[in-house]
Structure formats: C-alpha cells, structure tokens
Enzyme design. Structure first.
Site, short mmCIF file in Angstrom:
data_model
loop_
_atom_site.label_atom_id
_atom_site.label_comp_id
_atom_site.label_asym_id
_atom_site.label_seq_id
_atom_site.Cartn_x
_atom_site.Cartn_y
_atom_site.Cartn_z
N CYS A 1 0.83 -1.20 0.00
CA CYS A 1 0.00 0.00 0.00
C CYS A 1 0.87 1.26 0.00
O CYS A 1 1.76 1.40 -0.82
CB CYS A 1 -0.97 -0.04 1.18
SG CYS A 1 -2.37 1.10 1.03
N GLY A 2 0.66 2.17 0.91
CA GLY A 2 1.40 3.43 0.96
C GLY A 2 2.88 3.29 1.22
O GLY A 2 3.66 4.18 0.87
#
Length: 109
Positions: free
Chosen positions: A16-17
């Site tokens: 993800c991030g």
C-alpha cells in the site's frame, strides 16, 4: 542503510502506501514492482521513472523486494512466505487459496 540492506540481501517488503517510501529511496530501480496503481506512484513520487518495471498485479517479488497494492494482502503474505521459504510451495498455495476465498477446502473440518 538502504545500500547495506540491499548489499546484504535482506528482504524488503512494502504494501500500500509503504511502496511510496521505498520508491522515494530508489529501491524500485530496475526491479519489477507494484503498488496501488501506476498513477499513484507517478502522482506522489516526483521523479518516478520506473513505469517500464511496473506490473499491475496484487503482489510482486523481485530479487528480495516484495511490493503489493493495498488490496493484495494475501498475495503479499504469500510472497513473503516464498521469499523466506515458510511452508512448502503446496502449503503456501493452499494457504493463499483458503485466505483469499475465506473457505476451507472440501473435506476438511
């Protein structure tokens, strides 16, 4: 630190991030990778030039670097298991199927 970890072949994983952080550190250079989308990396990381190595699948493993989209949690874990040789290949596949489908195989109780 990045150079030392790479030089020592320490597995590095981001989902993800966190893929933005490893992108900013230059860890994606020359490696197949994924994230939350190609435009996600392009818009949030100035100077991202690795689009040719971007793969639009839930999780990717390339030379000790594991990346995944936020929706690829099971695939991310499966790639980590593979990198660290946790479980046999058959057991990893069964594990991924169980967790992705939320069902036990027929005949198991």
């Amino acid at each position: 630190m990045r150079v030392r970890l790479d030089a020592q072949h320490v597995p590095i994983a981001a989902i993800c991030g966190a893929t933005l952080a490893i992108c900013r550190l230059g860890l994606l250079r020359g490696r197949r990778h994924t994230s939350n989308g190609l435009e996600y990396l392009r818009s949030d990381v100035p100077g991202y030039f690795e689009a040719a190595n971007y793969v639009d699948i839930p999780a990717v493993r390339d030379r000790g670097l594991i990346t995944a989209s936020g929706l690829g949690d099971v695939e991310f874990a499966r790639e980590l298991f593979e990198e660290l040789t946790v479980l046999s290949a058959e057991d990893r596949a069964a594990w991924a199927t169980i967790f992705r489908s939320a069902r036990l195989p027929e005949g198991s109780a």
